[in-house]
Scaffold this motif. Sequence first.
Motif, short mmCIF file in Angstrom:
data_model
loop_
_atom_site.label_atom_id
_atom_site.label_comp_id
_atom_site.label_asym_id
_atom_site.label_seq_id
_atom_site.Cartn_x
_atom_site.Cartn_y
_atom_site.Cartn_z
N THR A 1 23.61 26.67 114.93
CA THR A 1 25.07 26.68 114.95
C THR A 1 25.53 25.23 114.84
O THR A 1 24.95 24.34 115.46
CB THR A 1 25.64 27.35 116.21
N SER B 1 28.83 24.50 115.36
CA SER B 1 29.70 24.50 116.53
C SER B 1 29.94 25.95 116.91
O SER B 1 29.75 26.85 116.09
CB SER B 1 31.03 23.82 116.22
N LYS B 2 30.35 26.18 118.13
CA LYS B 2 30.60 27.56 118.57
C LYS B 2 31.65 28.23 117.67
O LYS B 2 31.58 29.41 117.41
CB LYS B 2 31.04 27.58 120.03
N TRP C 1 27.06 31.39 114.14
CA TRP C 1 25.61 31.23 114.15
C TRP C 1 24.99 31.78 112.87
O TRP C 1 25.53 32.68 112.25
CB TRP C 1 25.01 32.00 115.34
N THR D 1 28.52 35.14 117.44
CA THR D 1 27.85 34.81 118.69
C THR D 1 26.34 34.68 118.50
O THR D 1 25.78 35.21 117.53
CB THR D 1 28.09 35.90 119.77
N GLU D 2 25.71 34.01 119.45
CA GLU D 2 24.25 33.91 119.42
C GLU D 2 23.61 35.29 119.54
O GLU D 2 22.65 35.60 118.85
CB GLU D 2 23.77 32.99 120.54
#
Length: 95
Positions: A27, A29-30, A34, A49-50
């Motif tokens: 990633t 950045s959040k 991802w 999301t992860e």
Amino acid sequence: MFKNSGISSELQLKKETLEAVGFTFDTISKKSGWNWNNAADCSDGNLPTEAAVIQDAWRHAGELAQSALNIPSETWQRMAAKEQKEMIEEAMADE
């Protein structure tokens, strides 16, 4: 749950299995989301999301294992994650 991570222990196990057979997760950045990569393929885009990216990579690895080992999808769906893990490891070991 792991304190430093927003993913469950089952997802952590899946992630470690996938990393052991050559998948990487990244990633920038959040906010950007991802993605995953392996020697032959990559995710179709960023996932939010992860957890979502691990599940997508697991699905992809599962499809590869089903194909390589001639496992019908109905059989795959009935397998526990532990059995799927063993099939993924076996299929990817030959890669």
